[in-house]
Design a protein around this motif. Sequence first.
Motif, PDB file in Angstrom:
ATOM      1  N   CYS A  55       1.119  -1.185   0.220  1.00  0.00           N
ATOM      2  CA  CYS A  55      -0.024   0.031   0.125  1.00  0.00           C
ATOM      3  C   CYS A  55       0.968   1.098  -0.147  1.00  0.00           C
ATOM      4  N   ASP A  56       0.372   2.393  -0.672  1.00  0.00           N
ATOM      5  CA  ASP A  56       0.873   3.643  -0.518  1.00  0.00           C
ATOM      6  C   ASP A  56       1.060   4.232   0.693  1.00  0.00           C
ATOM      7  N   PHE A  57       1.949   5.013   1.065  1.00  0.00           N
ATOM      8  CA  PHE A  57       2.185   5.534   2.403  1.00  0.00           C
ATOM      9  C   PHE A  57       2.557   6.932   2.222  1.00  0.00           C
ATOM     10  N   PRO A  58       2.505   7.891   3.375  1.00  0.00           N
ATOM     11  CA  PRO A  58       2.943   9.190   3.505  1.00  0.00           C
ATOM     12  C   PRO A  58       4.026   9.334   3.994  1.00  0.00           C
ATOM     13  N   LEU A  59       4.876  10.420   3.529  1.00  0.00           N
ATOM     14  CA  LEU A  59       6.275  10.698   4.545  1.00  0.00           C
ATOM     15  C   LEU A  59       5.892  11.989   4.497  1.00  0.00           C
ATOM     16  N   PHE A  60       6.687  12.772   5.711  1.00  0.00           N
ATOM     17  CA  PHE A  60       6.502  13.938   6.109  1.00  0.00           C
ATOM     18  C   PHE A  60       7.860  14.710   6.316  1.00  0.00           C
ATOM     19  N   LEU A  78       8.440   9.699   9.344  1.00  0.00           N
ATOM     20  CA  LEU A  78       7.116   8.877   9.455  1.00  0.00           C
ATOM     21  C   LEU A  78       5.988   9.836  10.215  1.00  0.00           C
ATOM     22  N   LEU A  79       6.459  11.035  10.934  1.00  0.00           N
ATOM     23  CA  LEU A  79       5.636  11.597  11.680  1.00  0.00           C
ATOM     24  C   LEU A  79       5.424  13.138  10.861  1.00  0.00           C
ATOM     25  N   PRO A  80       4.263  13.796  11.181  1.00  0.00           N
ATOM     26  CA  PRO A  80       3.963  15.085  10.616  1.00  0.00           C
ATOM     27  C   PRO A  80       5.123  15.886  11.375  1.00  0.00           C
ATOM     28  N   ARG A  81       5.285  17.209  10.738  1.00  0.00           N
ATOM     29  CA  ARG A  81       6.417  18.315  11.401  1.00  0.00           C
ATOM     30  C   ARG A  81       5.552  18.796  12.335  1.00  0.00           C
ATOM     31  N   LEU A  94       3.993  12.851  18.715  1.00  0.00           N
ATOM     32  CA  LEU A  94       5.000  13.859  19.022  1.00  0.00           C
ATOM     33  C   LEU A  94       4.878  14.457  20.253  1.00  0.00           C
ATOM     34  N   ARG A  95       3.777  14.332  21.047  1.00  0.00           N
ATOM     35  CA  ARG A  95       3.984  14.815  22.203  1.00  0.00           C
ATOM     36  C   ARG A  95       4.828  14.025  23.181  1.00  0.00           C
ATOM     37  N   SER A  96       5.191  12.702  22.664  1.00  0.00           N
ATOM     38  CA  SER A  96       6.011  11.687  23.635  1.00  0.00           C
ATOM     39  C   SER A  96       7.417  12.343  23.637  1.00  0.00           C
ATOM     40  N   HIS A  97       7.730  13.657  22.738  1.00  0.00           N
ATOM     41  CA  HIS A  97       9.118  14.147  22.506  1.00  0.00           C
ATOM     42  C   HIS A  97       9.264  15.104  23.809  1.00  0.00           C
ATOM     43  N   THR A  98       8.004  15.562  24.226  1.00  0.00           N
ATOM     44  CA  THR A  98       8.380  16.769  24.901  1.00  0.00           C
ATOM     45  C   THR A  98       7.467  16.669  26.695  1.00  0.00           C
ATOM     46  N   GLU A  99       6.492  15.587  26.433  1.00  0.00           N
ATOM     47  CA  GLU A  99       5.975  15.790  27.851  1.00  0.00           C
ATOM     48  C   GLU A  99       6.507  14.893  28.885  1.00  0.00           C
ATOM     49  N   GLU A 100       6.322  15.274  30.046  1.00  0.00           N
ATOM     50  CA  GLU A 100       6.929  14.454  31.013  1.00  0.00           C
ATOM     51  C   GLU A 100       5.502  13.813  31.600  1.00  0.00           C
ATOM     52  N   PRO A 101       5.644  12.385  32.429  1.00  0.00           N
ATOM     53  CA  PRO A 101       4.540  12.035  33.170  1.00  0.00           C
ATOM     54  C   PRO A 101       3.951  12.963  34.007  1.00  0.00           C
ATOM     55  N   THR A 102       2.614  12.782  34.189  1.00  0.00           N
ATOM     56  CA  THR A 102       1.936  13.633  35.121  1.00  0.00           C
ATOM     57  C   THR A 102       2.548  13.728  36.533  1.00  0.00           C
ATOM     58  N   PRO A 103       2.806  14.552  37.145  1.00  0.00           N
ATOM     59  CA  PRO A 103       3.641  14.608  38.486  1.00  0.00           C
ATOM     60  C   PRO A 103       2.531  14.053  39.456  1.00  0.00           C
ATOM     61  N   ILE A 104       3.130  13.409  40.311  1.00  0.00           N
ATOM     62  CA  ILE A 104       2.131  12.843  41.215  1.00  0.00           C
ATOM     63  C   ILE A 104       2.800  13.377  42.889  1.00  0.00           C
ATOM     64  N   ASN A 105       1.762  14.167  43.371  1.00  0.00           N
ATOM     65  CA  ASN A 105       2.002  14.617  44.666  1.00  0.00           C
ATOM     66  C   ASN A 105       2.437  13.365  45.722  1.00  0.00           C
ATOM     67  N   THR A 106       3.631  13.191  45.967  1.00  0.00           N
ATOM     68  CA  THR A 106       4.142  12.110  46.798  1.00  0.00           C
ATOM     69  C   THR A 106       4.110  12.674  48.314  1.00  0.00           C
ATOM     70  N   VAL A 107       4.287  13.927  48.468  1.00  0.00           N
ATOM     71  CA  VAL A 107       4.375  14.240  49.722  1.00  0.00           C
ATOM     72  C   VAL A 107       3.243  15.318  49.816  1.00  0.00           C
ATOM     73  N   ASP A 116       3.767   5.924  16.315  1.00  0.00           N
ATOM     74  CA  ASP A 116       3.768   5.885  14.624  1.00  0.00           C
ATOM     75  C   ASP A 116       2.347   6.903  14.643  1.00  0.00           C
ATOM     76  N   THR A 117       2.013   6.957  13.386  1.00  0.00           N
ATOM     77  CA  THR A 117       0.993   7.565  12.997  1.00  0.00           C
ATOM     78  C   THR A 117      -0.427   6.731  13.060  1.00  0.00           C
ATOM     79  N   PHE A 118      -0.208   5.327  13.783  1.00  0.00           N
ATOM     80  CA  PHE A 118      -1.283   4.630  13.612  1.00  0.00           C
ATOM     81  C   PHE A 118      -0.816   3.387  14.639  1.00  0.00           C
ATOM     82  N   ASN A 119      -1.928   2.857  15.389  1.00  0.00           N
ATOM     83  CA  ASN A 119      -1.219   1.657  16.408  1.00  0.00           C
ATOM     84  C   ASN A 119      -2.479   0.862  16.538  1.00  0.00           C
ATOM     85  N   LEU A 120      -2.289  -0.037  17.416  1.00  0.00           N
ATOM     86  CA  LEU A 120      -3.128  -1.435  17.500  1.00  0.00           C
ATOM     87  C   LEU A 120      -4.288  -0.977  18.771  1.00  0.00           C
TER      88      LEU A 120
END
Length: 1691
Positions: A786-791, A965-968, A1071-1084, A1215-1219
């Motif tokens: 199948c055809d596929f896009p590149l960015f 594989l991912l949009p800019r 794309l957000r996986s490049h920048t976002e940290e896990p949600t902080p948990i107030n452990t104290v 990726d731009t798709f997943n399961l």
Amino acid sequence: MDEMVSNVEEQRLICRPYQYQLEEIAIRKNTIIHLPTGSGKTFIAAQLIKRFRHELQKPWGQGGKRIFFLVNNIPLVEQQQKVIEYLCPVKGVGAYSSENKVDYWDKNKWDEELTIYQVIVMTSQIMVDMLTHGYIKIENISLIIFDECHHAIDDHPMRMVMKHFETCPLKLQPRVLGLTSTLLNANVTINKVAESLRDLETTFHATIATVNELGEVLKYSTNPNELLQIYKTPVLTKAALEAIQILTELQNIVIDIKLPSFNGDNILQLKRGQQDITNDPKKIVKAVKNMIVSMILYINEMGVYGGAIGILAHIIVLERLKRKSLTKEEELMYTFTISQSIQARAILLKSMENERGYGKIINHSSEKIVQLLNILKEYNPDMFNKSGVLLKINKSRKPLSCIIFTQQRFTAKILFNLLKDAKELNPEEFGYLKGDFLVGFNINPFKDTREQYYLRKTSQRALLKFSKNELNCIISTSVIEEGVDVPQCSLIVRYDQPLEYRSYIQSKGRARCSESNYIILVNDANKEKFQAQYRNFQKIEQHIQGVLVGKTEDRASPTEQELQDLYEDDIPPYFTEHGNRLSSVSAISLINRYCSILPHDQFTVITPMWIQEKVTNNHNQILRKITIIMPIECPVKEKIEGTPMLNLKSAKRSAALNACIRLHQEGELDPVTLLPRSHGLVEFDSNDIKECFPNWQWDDNENEGVRDLPKAGTKKRMRKHKKMFPSSLKGPGNLEINQHNFYLHVIKVIATFPEPNDSRERALYKLLQRPEGYGLLTPKPLPKLCDFPLFLTVGEVSTTIQVNYAVVPINKTLLDLIKQFHFFIFDQVLAIAKQFLVYDGTENCMFVVPLTPDNGYDIDWGVMQQYTEVPPIGPPSFTERRSLNVTRDNYKYSIVTPWYRSSILPDRYIVSDVLEYMTPQSQFETETYDTYENYYRNKYNLEILGPKDQPMLEVRNITSRMNCLLPRAPTIKSFTEKQQKLISAAQGDDKPKGFLEVFIPEYCIKYEFPGVFWYKAMMLPSIVHRVSLLLIANELRAEIAEETKYGLKILPKGENWLPIELDLEIAINSLRSHTEEPTPINTVDRINNPNGEPETQPSDKLMKKDLYELQMRKIDQQYPWNEKLEPLDIERHLSSVTVMDIECYDEFVSAPLQETTNTDTANRTQSSPRRAATAILPPPPKFNDKIAVLSRTPTGRGPELRDILAALTTIKSHDTFNLERAETLGDSFLKFSASLYLFHKFPKANEGQLTNIKSRLIGNKNLYYAGARVKLGGRMKIEQFSPRSDFMVPGFFAPEKIQTLIESEQIRPTFLIGMQFSQSEALSGSLSDESWESVISRYTNCDASEKEPNGEVQNSMQCYVRAQAVSDKSVADCVEALVGTYLLSGGILGAVKVLEWFRILPPQENFEQFLHKVVPTVITQGRANQQDINFLLNYYTSDVEEILNYKFKDPSHLLEAMSHPTYIRNRFTRSYERLEFLGDAIIDFLITAHIFENSRRLKPGELTDLRSALVNNVTFASYVVKLNLHKYLCSQLNPVLDNAIMNFVRHQEQRDHQIIEDVLYLIDEEESRIAEYVEVPKVLSDIFESLVGAIFLDSGGNLETVWSVIYRIMWKEIENFSNCIPQQPVKVLYERVHACAVFGKSKLTESDIPKVIIPVTVSKKGSRYTVYGMGSNQSQAKRAAAKLALKLLDT
């Protein structure tokens, strides 16, 4: 305890002579040691343990024996354990009581305990159970010690233990030691003493031994000053007489009350003369009558003041009983009794209203109370320390350490509150008094509410305070008469005279202090009678001493006949073929235990029905005969009759024993242990179960013996999988001799964006339009892809692989040239080839070749021959710089790099234009520098050596990252400016578009390799990556098509696969996986604990705490509730208690300690409920009750290639798709298909068993095994594509020898880091001897060779050794996603085919037959007709059908769906559990499929949240009450359950039955083990699910019909929730930042059907609270915990 240990320590230093003599006797034969309290009996037992220690040395199970120390009550267990631990050098002393939940232990658990501990201290009932159920045999015991053995009469557990000696040969029997200070357990005449002693000796197969001379022991034992304190019967006041008259009249009224039988004739038709005694209402009336008698007694005995307290204490109990009334008549009786009692108390209070202070107590108390107060006065330090004061009792002038013994629990409570009032009103005389009371408690493991545990806790605290002198007066029942260690008391008061010899001896034994006083309060009217009894006690004591003291050796052992008489029972025991002995005494408890494991909710207890009838025997004696009818869920449906007996007790035992025998025959009791088989117990080793698991690795012991190894099937379990490469890419090797045909595939890229206006962007666009490019050369033809896009940074391009464009014959010379160019591209142009890679040529052979237009496309051999190296970056020579010639023809579209910049990865630039109008002397773009020449001179210290007028270069940076594989980021408006910059930097687009770079040519290196090829090469890693995965996906698709006959192996000519499309939401998350940290948990808790200090105090402070405080904390920690949640102790605050206090107290103590709580049930009335067919709203204008997937069939070409690829792509791969979406659908279908399969395959299995099998069948472990078998782990995409870090050059791997070394030595592939091989080695594929020696040296001498632990593989660099690390959970997710993919394509049958291909459903079962299978019913079998069924449905059939808008063809399905587990009247079907099991899966699948098809705009996470909001117990329960279906439930009357249902009904009625967000936050029964938290009884959702299951079966498995019923009910919420998805509780909890929520580690329950428990701790008003959520999986448990936390925060 401390005092006991100190006494023991003294004995360790000095062994008393009589102890040594008795020890020697006990060594020789079975012995009952009779010594006074405090004379050291336990020490003798400890010495005997030492003497038998040699028999304990062998391991348990290998000839080693064990010693058992049996006690009579729970407090003695821990006490005796500590003493034995202190005295005996044995390996471990175990302590067990019902508090340890040992009733639920199996033989394996007991074997574990017996392996650890050599001496076992336990209550005697546990020993009976262990012997009965075969956990231990008599011959495995070395020594049995019976503490307080005088209790062993009648059916006492100690006596039952001894009866198990019957089947054990004499020479194998253990030594028996009895310990007692009284010998007699009941009143006997002197001439019967010898007989009683002989009976005791016979019971224990022993002889009694005591001292030779009484004087030897008297100095060590108790010998208090005994006094009889005579008091006169009080003259009753007018008020007292009036109150007694009211209570007497009340008593007469209550006696005449006849409560209705709530288990009566409307349950089962009884024969004439039969009576249902399951729940006898006469007992309730009698109990109330006895309370009234007790109130009158306290007025008579204590006077007006104490009588008023006594009435109040009983009113509180009556209020609590009233809350649990089973019928309206019972509730009315309690209400009337309370009203009259209040009136009687008011009269008493009115008579005292004019008096105040202590005088009020004295003037209105009996002489008995006054004498007690006067006795206590003498122990006031102010009095006994005052000279000249005459003391009648406390002549020794000692401080108070007192126990006041009472006969009744109420008396202890009343006296405590009376003394408390005296202390408050007269502090001068009683201020020194520090008191508490103790009463007995009995912990029932099958009905363990908090109440008994709370009583135990208060008792423990009181005893500890008493032992530490924090208290000086304890008021107690007989619970501490014997055994329990208490301080040496200076005063013992028998408030109620002892009624038996044992009580007299034991209570006197508490007066251990020297010069202590033992006082008995005696009524003047009973003076002579008691004195005679008292003298008789003393005579018996003297008689026993005369019979035994000095005559130990003369006592004869029991004869054979005497022992045989012991073993004979009125009802012969049941012996199994395995040697178990079940007595009739144990049978009733075994029946109750069996019923307790049958399915039931938290508000219900399941009991059999007991029917009594009287019969006459041949001697005209009236006998009692009992018939038992087992509950509906029991497979034994017939009546079980017992043997007629003279009394009811024996008759019940006989019937119970016969019932146990019948259950044993039916297989409901374990054949070996006789224990009830757990409700959900599954024999997974049986053949019929094994057939369900063809993938299961039954011999897999991978988890055993490996510490901290993550469990199979979990996310943490990471395994190495052989990486799968497409078979079409298998190579011919090095082509040493022959040539080989290769296949050329053209890469076509088409820009999908218009030509840019910017000259730099336009230059890139022009390069993309150029016909020159690349192709792929493979050894075998490729299938259609199948055809596929590149960015790209310039825009999106569509990529097409024109497969099999040409066949190219290749010989060795050409192959070497191709390899060289191929490696040149990835190694030098792109610089992403690792330096340790060498040519393999056997797998993954896909070579990149340049193409040139030539009436189509041809391989550009000239380019391959011409360009073999990219020169290194460095300053050109002076000559080169001076002779530089720059023109548009020789520079435009070429690649340049500034040589003055130092960088590991040099920047590459495309020359977009040569600016002939600009020179180095042109004005610089900022005012900081005058000219470009000036800029370079100042910043880089460079001078121009070439022409001063050389034209400038307009350039465009080429990204250094090649993931296309991912949009800019700049193209996505939803990102903030900061996010765009961060993502752009991560993608290599960090050069801002606004910064236009212009270079001086002299300062640049110009590469000869054509710019068009260089630029297009930047896409090659992404293209190669995408093509490889598409080929893998296609091979999987073709393999499934071939084996399942669904789908085409090869796509026909003229047909194409649908192209891969961008899923923007998934792309954004990636794309957000490049920048976002896990949600902080107030452990104290920063709010209540701003400094972040630990909440617990530092350990050094803890060490300094007083021992007493530590012990008190230890007591608190033993109980699973927060001390702050404890209510006001109403029994210790009688004078100030309110109705609200009673409510709170009862709510707290009635909550279950464990997961379930049981309450008696009764039959429902048959009044017709209000019909509510109109509760279903009219359908919406757009009524969408069709689910497309239900009508699809497995025909056509099968699922799209892109969908198969998506199913192989994990979320983590970004990726731009997943399961994820397909996995959600596959999960629901898997649950449905597994449920239906098991429902039909195991028609006799109960819901618990089906659930347990299903949990394993669809569990991640089994799915992993299924996926691993078809090598899914090697086919999946599991990590983000990152060419710079892990790109695998096609055809190149780590050297084979190094791969073998890594595999054989089990080291991580990171060992490869730092290795470098020459280009000749890389292209030839073989290492030189020198290189191999360096590898071996590196392995031997370097730390780089890190071991790779099993199950914890890391993915770094695995691809270079033909492997990848995949978690078991990811493989399982992929399996579910593939199931969902085939479901979407081929409908249910398509998904079934792939399930059978995976062998999740065994192919030989032919699952398709189950989809519409007809289930036999009592109607189809001719055992009942529709009239019979309608009768059992209380003639509600048509009402329910009208509500559901569905007509049942076979109403027996409806009967089963509406039958509660208590509905014993139904003998035709099971209760609804199995249908609930099936219906739950059906609803989940249908709703998931519907929202999947109609909510495609939703993100995968939102889809899951929507599914959770619609498919849950609270939502289903809301529909049931909305439709009034709860009124048609067939069950026995259960006020507790009814009340819980009605509370929820009222809640919903107030909201007009709207199912809104706050309703979804209600706590359902499966989410909490504490009943007081439950707001939605599970029975309501059970009805909904079971009705769905019934409709499915009745309609012949027609899912469209089922969905039409469901959708008609649920359409509004489906529509509303789809438009506005309710927030999930976990998210809401996290948003409450002040709560500082912290979720703890999950645990798995040990119940029949394991549940996950997760704690969450939150802050509220400065304190931290922890609640526990439950669920069938971790996410459900976490959601439940969040709901409970929110409930806590909002109350």
